[in-house]
Design an enzyme around this catalytic site. Structure first.
Site, PDB file in Angstrom:
ATOM      1  N   CYS A   1      77.022  43.279 123.377  1.00  0.00           N
ATOM      2  CA  CYS A   1      76.934  42.185 122.421  1.00  0.00           C
ATOM      3  C   CYS A   1      76.260  42.683 121.138  1.00  0.00           C
ATOM      4  O   CYS A   1      75.181  43.279 121.208  1.00  0.00           O
ATOM      5  CB  CYS A   1      76.133  41.044 123.036  1.00  0.00           C
ATOM      6  SG  CYS A   1      75.693  39.779 121.832  1.00  0.00           S
TER       7      CYS A   1
ATOM      8  N   TYR B   1     125.095  29.873  97.806  1.00  0.00           N
ATOM      9  CA  TYR B   1     124.759  29.102  96.609  1.00  0.00           C
ATOM     10  C   TYR B   1     125.512  29.513  95.352  1.00  0.00           C
ATOM     11  O   TYR B   1     125.272  28.974  94.279  1.00  0.00           O
ATOM     12  CB  TYR B   1     123.248  29.166  96.330  1.00  0.00           C
ATOM     13  CG  TYR B   1     122.691  30.586  96.363  1.00  0.00           C
ATOM     14  CD1 TYR B   1     121.966  31.027  97.457  1.00  0.00           C
ATOM     15  CD2 TYR B   1     122.907  31.472  95.313  1.00  0.00           C
ATOM     16  CE1 TYR B   1     121.457  32.312  97.511  1.00  0.00           C
ATOM     17  CE2 TYR B   1     122.414  32.758  95.355  1.00  0.00           C
ATOM     18  CZ  TYR B   1     121.685  33.176  96.458  1.00  0.00           C
ATOM     19  OH  TYR B   1     121.196  34.452  96.512  1.00  0.00           O
TER      20      TYR B   1
ATOM     21  N   LYS C   1     114.488  28.398  96.860  1.00  0.00           N
ATOM     22  CA  LYS C   1     114.712  29.834  96.690  1.00  0.00           C
ATOM     23  C   LYS C   1     114.314  30.514  97.992  1.00  0.00           C
ATOM     24  O   LYS C   1     113.129  30.688  98.284  1.00  0.00           O
ATOM     25  CB  LYS C   1     113.868  30.351  95.523  1.00  0.00           C
ATOM     26  CG  LYS C   1     114.019  31.816  95.276  1.00  0.00           C
ATOM     27  CD  LYS C   1     113.495  32.165  93.909  1.00  0.00           C
ATOM     28  CE  LYS C   1     113.044  33.601  93.748  1.00  0.00           C
ATOM     29  NZ  LYS C   1     113.602  34.604  94.579  1.00  0.00           N
TER      30      LYS C   1
ATOM     31  N   GLU D   1     117.401  23.921  93.821  1.00  0.00           N
ATOM     32  CA  GLU D   1     117.643  24.396  95.192  1.00  0.00           C
ATOM     33  C   GLU D   1     116.445  25.220  95.650  1.00  0.00           C
ATOM     34  O   GLU D   1     115.776  25.821  94.825  1.00  0.00           O
ATOM     35  CB  GLU D   1     118.844  25.365  95.221  1.00  0.00           C
ATOM     36  CG  GLU D   1     120.136  24.774  94.804  1.00  0.00           C
ATOM     37  CD  GLU D   1     121.170  25.869  94.503  1.00  0.00           C
ATOM     38  OE1 GLU D   1     121.014  27.011  94.981  1.00  0.00           O
ATOM     39  OE2 GLU D   1     122.116  25.567  93.780  1.00  0.00           O
TER      40      GLU D   1
ATOM     41  N   CYS E   1      79.557  37.388 125.788  1.00  0.00           N
ATOM     42  CA  CYS E   1      78.197  37.843 126.025  1.00  0.00           C
ATOM     43  C   CYS E   1      77.641  36.820 127.012  1.00  0.00           C
ATOM     44  O   CYS E   1      77.588  35.634 126.697  1.00  0.00           O
ATOM     45  CB  CYS E   1      77.386  37.831 124.734  1.00  0.00           C
ATOM     46  SG  CYS E   1      75.631  37.971 125.060  1.00  0.00           S
TER      47      CYS E   1
ATOM     48  N   CYS F   1      72.580  40.944 120.999  1.00  0.00           N
ATOM     49  CA  CYS F   1      71.480  41.199 121.938  1.00  0.00           C
ATOM     50  C   CYS F   1      71.590  42.530 122.667  1.00  0.00           C
ATOM     51  O   CYS F   1      70.673  42.920 123.391  1.00  0.00           O
ATOM     52  CB  CYS F   1      71.366  40.051 122.940  1.00  0.00           C
ATOM     53  SG  CYS F   1      72.753  40.005 124.097  1.00  0.00           S
TER      54      CYS F   1
ATOM     55  N   ASP G   1     113.618  33.123 100.787  1.00  0.00           N
ATOM     56  CA  ASP G   1     113.111  34.487 100.761  1.00  0.00           C
ATOM     57  C   ASP G   1     113.815  35.297 101.846  1.00  0.00           C
ATOM     58  O   ASP G   1     113.327  35.437 102.957  1.00  0.00           O
ATOM     59  CB  ASP G   1     111.598  34.466 100.998  1.00  0.00           C
ATOM     60  CG  ASP G   1     110.943  35.745 100.544  1.00  0.00           C
ATOM     61  OD1 ASP G   1     111.636  36.572  99.921  1.00  0.00           O
ATOM     62  OD2 ASP G   1     109.747  35.924 100.812  1.00  0.00           O
TER      63      ASP G   1
ATOM     64  N   CYS H   1      70.681  35.256 124.615  1.00  0.00           N
ATOM     65  CA  CYS H   1      71.169  35.967 123.425  1.00  0.00           C
ATOM     66  C   CYS H   1      70.836  35.176 122.159  1.00  0.00           C
ATOM     67  O   CYS H   1      71.176  33.994 122.054  1.00  0.00           O
ATOM     68  CB  CYS H   1      72.676  36.169 123.535  1.00  0.00           C
ATOM     69  SG  CYS H   1      73.417  36.777 122.021  1.00  0.00           S
TER      70      CYS H   1
ATOM     71  N   LYS I   1     108.465  29.939  90.799  1.00  0.00           N
ATOM     72  CA  LYS I   1     107.815  30.563  91.961  1.00  0.00           C
ATOM     73  C   LYS I   1     106.622  29.742  92.434  1.00  0.00           C
ATOM     74  O   LYS I   1     105.826  29.265  91.623  1.00  0.00           O
ATOM     75  CB  LYS I   1     107.331  31.970  91.593  1.00  0.00           C
ATOM     76  CG  LYS I   1     108.441  32.924  91.211  1.00  0.00           C
ATOM     77  CD  LYS I   1     109.159  33.488  92.400  1.00  0.00           C
ATOM     78  CE  LYS I   1     108.396  34.606  92.992  1.00  0.00           C
ATOM     79  NZ  LYS I   1     109.045  35.838  93.261  1.00  0.00           N
TER      80      LYS I   1
HETATM   81  S1  IVH Z   1     120.718  32.063  92.170  1.00  0.00           S
HETATM   82  C1  IVH Z   1     122.919  34.187  88.962  1.00  0.00           C
HETATM   83  N1  IVH Z   1     119.889  30.540  94.137  1.00  0.00           N
HETATM   84  O1  IVH Z   1     116.439  34.930  94.669  1.00  0.00           O
HETATM   85  C2  IVH Z   1     122.439  33.612  90.238  1.00  0.00           C
HETATM   86  N2  IVH Z   1     119.161  32.798  94.075  1.00  0.00           N
HETATM   87  O2  IVH Z   1     114.744  36.235  92.561  1.00  0.00           O
HETATM   88  C3  IVH Z   1     121.156  34.194  90.643  1.00  0.00           C
HETATM   89  N3  IVH Z   1     117.734  33.442  95.962  1.00  0.00           N
HETATM   90  O3  IVH Z   1     118.475  37.614  93.855  1.00  0.00           O
HETATM   91  C4  IVH Z   1     120.720  33.786  91.962  1.00  0.00           C
HETATM   92  N4  IVH Z   1     117.767  31.476  96.978  1.00  0.00           N
HETATM   93  O4  IVH Z   1     118.648  36.717  96.225  1.00  0.00           O
HETATM   94  C5  IVH Z   1     119.854  31.759  93.578  1.00  0.00           C
HETATM   95  N5  IVH Z   1     119.266  29.101  95.833  1.00  0.00           N
HETATM   96  C6  IVH Z   1     119.234  30.299  95.281  1.00  0.00           C
HETATM   97  C7  IVH Z   1     118.507  31.371  95.851  1.00  0.00           C
HETATM   98  C8  IVH Z   1     118.506  32.609  95.206  1.00  0.00           C
HETATM   99  C9  IVH Z   1     117.318  32.724  97.016  1.00  0.00           C
HETATM  100  C10 IVH Z   1     117.373  34.839  95.707  1.00  0.00           C
HETATM  101  C11 IVH Z   1     118.533  35.700  95.297  1.00  0.00           C
HETATM  102  C12 IVH Z   1     118.122  36.281  93.968  1.00  0.00           C
HETATM  103  C13 IVH Z   1     116.651  36.140  93.988  1.00  0.00           C
HETATM  104  C14 IVH Z   1     116.124  36.091  92.564  1.00  0.00           C
END
Ligand code: IVH
Length: 705
Positions: free
Chosen positions: A437, A250, A117, A115, A455, A440, A119, A460, A343
């Site tokens: 400028c 999630y 992640k 999935e 300018c 010049c 932010d 120039c 990451k």
């Molecule tokens: S699973 C035990 N799934 O990332 C379950 N986390 O760096 C742990 N996050 O604190 C989390 N998308 O806030 C999970 N699809 C996703 C996520 C996710 C974002 C965040 C979450 C977690 C942080 C960990």
């Protein structure tokens, strides 16, 4: 390193991480980037692995996040809200898999769910009998903050689940009432359901929000994540409601039910499906894989596609699909073993803004450039970054000496996002754009309705350098070997006062302009370098008219218009004598370009340059090479938008023109096709509104096959 030095570093790391945790989680005002934070944590973990006896409960590795701030009621989570261990690259991800395999041999046949992640800000949502009763932040993983009132304003959080059934009931009494416990297609809800998800602001919405703030003359936000967190963790729900926050869930944190049905999903894949059916927003980018290799390959493939996601993602999460197995694996500190965060390389880092340098462009536009303390962003050392224009600096209040957040993503030139205001010492002075400028010394000018400062001194030297650079470039006169350093020297020495002077240069002039470095690093001896350059200059006298028109650098006249103009006006004498109407009869030449051409030829200085070029024998006639080639695309006009995977911008143009087609810059009713790649711009909308056919790269190739 001695143990005492190690120990000192360890204490220092703990202190730093605790400080940054507080800035991030409690104040919503981090002063370093996520990547820098991760680096500190990696180092802390290395020390703790080497010295497990040093680890005390105050180590940041012993908890997730930070204490909740004082202003909200505290809430104890029904289960610890865990974090995730990080993997930086495929090797790390494989190592995680190897580790868990050793703990349980069922892993060898395990499936994985990947999935994005997101932010954003992690939230925990409580439902009793299907009603949303409480929402909290993650806090330190044990205690969070009660932000229910704020969360209620987030439109995508269902206040009642399952969503569909509720609607059916409300819509009409005559409709058959769907009884959850008897109807097989409607998902049922347990007595207590606690889910976890991420609140965030989609990138497009964030940009819109900032644009609105900018238009109102208000301060803009740095990035979607901090804005989302800040909007939730303040006490006025009306303010939260005005922010474009949204949610993706999630995880099921708690499931309590007196009856046997519904049953708690025991695979991550089913869990996502179940939550989606209840009416929760769930990512549609999740995939399930039968083995770890394909899961990792899919994950890694997202690295350079991350901008396709509508939100900021700092990685992907790889989860063991079988939730019983995942639970049984337990956790290390606060990180469950059953999942890993893969990451993406960081694209934003903080560094010091050492100064702001101002460059003068070919048309005299002054452009500010950030001089940075060198910093690595995703494998490249970044020393300079764009600051766009002076309005941008003022609007973001970027000051020399500031710590700034710098972004380098994909092909985009690195740019300064904004200052970390909280790290100011107080000595940083507001930046004042130059009144003169920098090249010049003449006063600079600002035109009504334009952002840029100019300018306007035609003599120039900085503009001349850029003019010559453009004149000799590949698409113009193509004079190989006349690099910027030599040009600067020639201008400095007074040998080149305008572009025409290139044709009167002698061997001695060139030898005098070679730097020591040129003499040393070039493979050829200086005499040979000079000869080659003179030969290249000489050859360029025979360049066709369209190239010479391009080389003059008239505002708005690029290669395409230059080629069109050369067909209509087969000499510079004829072009110079053309009226506005005659100019506008050329395809692609509108009133602005016509005006710019008239203006260019009316200037005394430019007329002199033309005379000199004529005397030097640089006076091509006739449409010559400018006539288009004939091919399958003859008679068709193309516009290109977005990034293509198999072509650079220049190459796609060459390809189309090579097959007889024309490429223009803007979409009109006369456009035959818009070739659209990744991240298309506004041209796509325009094409759609005009009913212009939109094709991709492969269709373009097919047209030529
Ligand atoms: S699973 C035990 N799934 O990332 C379950 N986390 O760096 C742990 N996050 O604190 C989390 N998308 O806030 C999970 N699809 C996703 C996520 C996710 C974002 C965040 C979450 C977690 C942080 C960990």
């Amino acid at each position: 390193m001695e143990t005492s030095t190690h120990r000192k570093r360890y204490e220092d790391l703990k202190q730093q991480i605790n400080f940054h945790n507080h800035r991030y989680h409690v104040m919503d005002a981090p002063v370093i980037s996520d990547a820098e934070y991760d680096q500190l944590v990696v180092e802390l973990r290395q020390v703790e692995t080497a010295h497990p006896d040093w680890v005390m409960p105050d180590s940041p590795s012993q908890r997730a996040g930070a204490e909740p701030s004082e202003k909200f009621e505290k809430v104890r989570h029904p289960r610890p809200i865990l974090s995730l261990a990080n993997a930086f690259g495929e090797e790390d991800a494989h190592a995680w898999y190897e580790r868990v395999c050793k703990l349980d041999d069922r892993l060898e046949k395990a499936r994985f769910v990947v999935e994005p992640k997101i932010d954003g800000l992690s939230v925990v949502l409580h439902y009793r009998d299907g009603i949303f009763v409480q929402g909290a932040t993650r806090g330190d993983g044990e205690l969070g903050e009660d932000i229910t009132a704020n969360l209620r304003t987030v439109q995508t959080i269902p206040l009642k689940i399952p969503l569909n059934m509720g609607m059916d009931k409300q819509r009409s009494d005559k409709l058959p009432v769907l009884e959850p416990k008897s109807h097989p297609n409607v998902r049922m809800v347990p007595d207590v359901l606690v889910v976890r998800g991420e609140i965030f602001i989609p990138v497009k919405e964030f940009d819109k929000l900032n644009k609105r703030l900018e238009e109102n003359g208000e301060k803009t936000y740095l990035n979607p994540r901090n804005t989302a967190a800040g909007s939730l963790r303040q006490l006025d729900p009306a303010m939260t409601a005005s922010r474009p926050l949204t949610l993706l869930v999630y995880q099921i944190v708690l499931w309590e039910n007196k009856t046997q049905f519904p049953r708690e999903p025991r695979s991550q894949w089913q869990l996502l499906e179940y939550l989606r059916d209840l009416g929760f927003p769930v990512t549609d980018t999740a995939r399930r894989f039968d083995d770890i290799e394909s899961a990792i390959a899919y994950t890694a493939g997202w690295d350079n596609r991350r901008d396709e996601l509508p939100y900021e993602a700092d990685g992907m999460v790889i989860k063991i699909d079988d939730l019983n197995l995942a639970d049984e694996l337990g956790f290390v500190g606060k990180d469950p073993r059953g999942a890993i965060a893969f990451k993406f390389p960081a694209r934003e880092v903080t560094t010091k803004l050492l100064g702001i340098e101002v460059e003068v462009g070919r048309t005299g536009v002054l452009t500010p450039k950030a001089i940075l303390e060198p910093v690595e962003i995703n494998g490249v050392i970044v020393r300079n970054a764009t600051l766009h224009n002076f309005d941008y600096i003022a609007e973001k209040d970027i000051r020399p000496g500031d710590r700034v957040l710098v972004k380098r993503a994909g092909e985009v030139i690195p740019y300064v996002i904004g200052p970390v205001v909280d790290l100011r010492s107080g000595a940083e002075k507001q930046y004042v754009p130059p009144h003169t400028c920098p090249a010049c010394g003449q006063p600079v000018e600002h035109f009504e309705g334009e952002v840029a400062w100019y300018c306007v001194n035609a003599a120039c030297p900085a503009q001349l350098v850029r003019n010559v650079e453009h004149f000799v470039s590949r698409a113009a006169m193509d004079i190989n070997g006349l690099g910027i350093k030599i040009v600067e020297k020639l201008i400095e020495a007074g040998m080149v006062k305008d572009i025409a002077d290139i044709y009167t240069l002698s061997r001695e002039d060139i030898l005098g302009a070679l730097t020591k470095k040129d003499r040393k690093t070039e493979s050829a001896p200086p005499g040979k370098i000079a000869e080659n350059l003179l030969a290249a200059i000489n050859t360029s006298r025979r360049q066709p008219l369209n190239r010479l028109i391009t080389a003059l650098g008239i505002h708005g006249v690029g290669e395409v218009s230059a080629a069109d103009l050369s067909r209509h006006f087969p000499s510079l004498d004829l072009l110079a004598a053309a009226s506005a109407d005659q100019l506008q009869s050329v395809d692609g030449v509108g009133p602005n370009i016509a005006e710019a051409i008239l203006d260019w030829f009316s200037r005394e200085r430019n007329r002199k340059v033309l005379e000199k070029l004529k005397t030097a024998g640089v006076w091509p006639k006739g449409a010559a090479v400018a006539s288009p080639s004939v091919g399958p695309l003859s008679g068709l006009t193309f516009v290109v938008t977005g990034t293509l995977s198999g072509f650079s911008r220049d190459k796609v143009k060459e390809f189309i023109e090579g097959h007889g087609g024309r490429v223009t810059d803007s979409v009109s009713r006369n456009t035959s096709y818009l070739v659209s790649g990744d991240a298309p711009g506004s041209k796509l909308q325009k094409a759609q509104s005009l009913g212009v056919k939109v094709i991709g790269e492969s269709e373009l190739r097919k047209l030529c096959a």
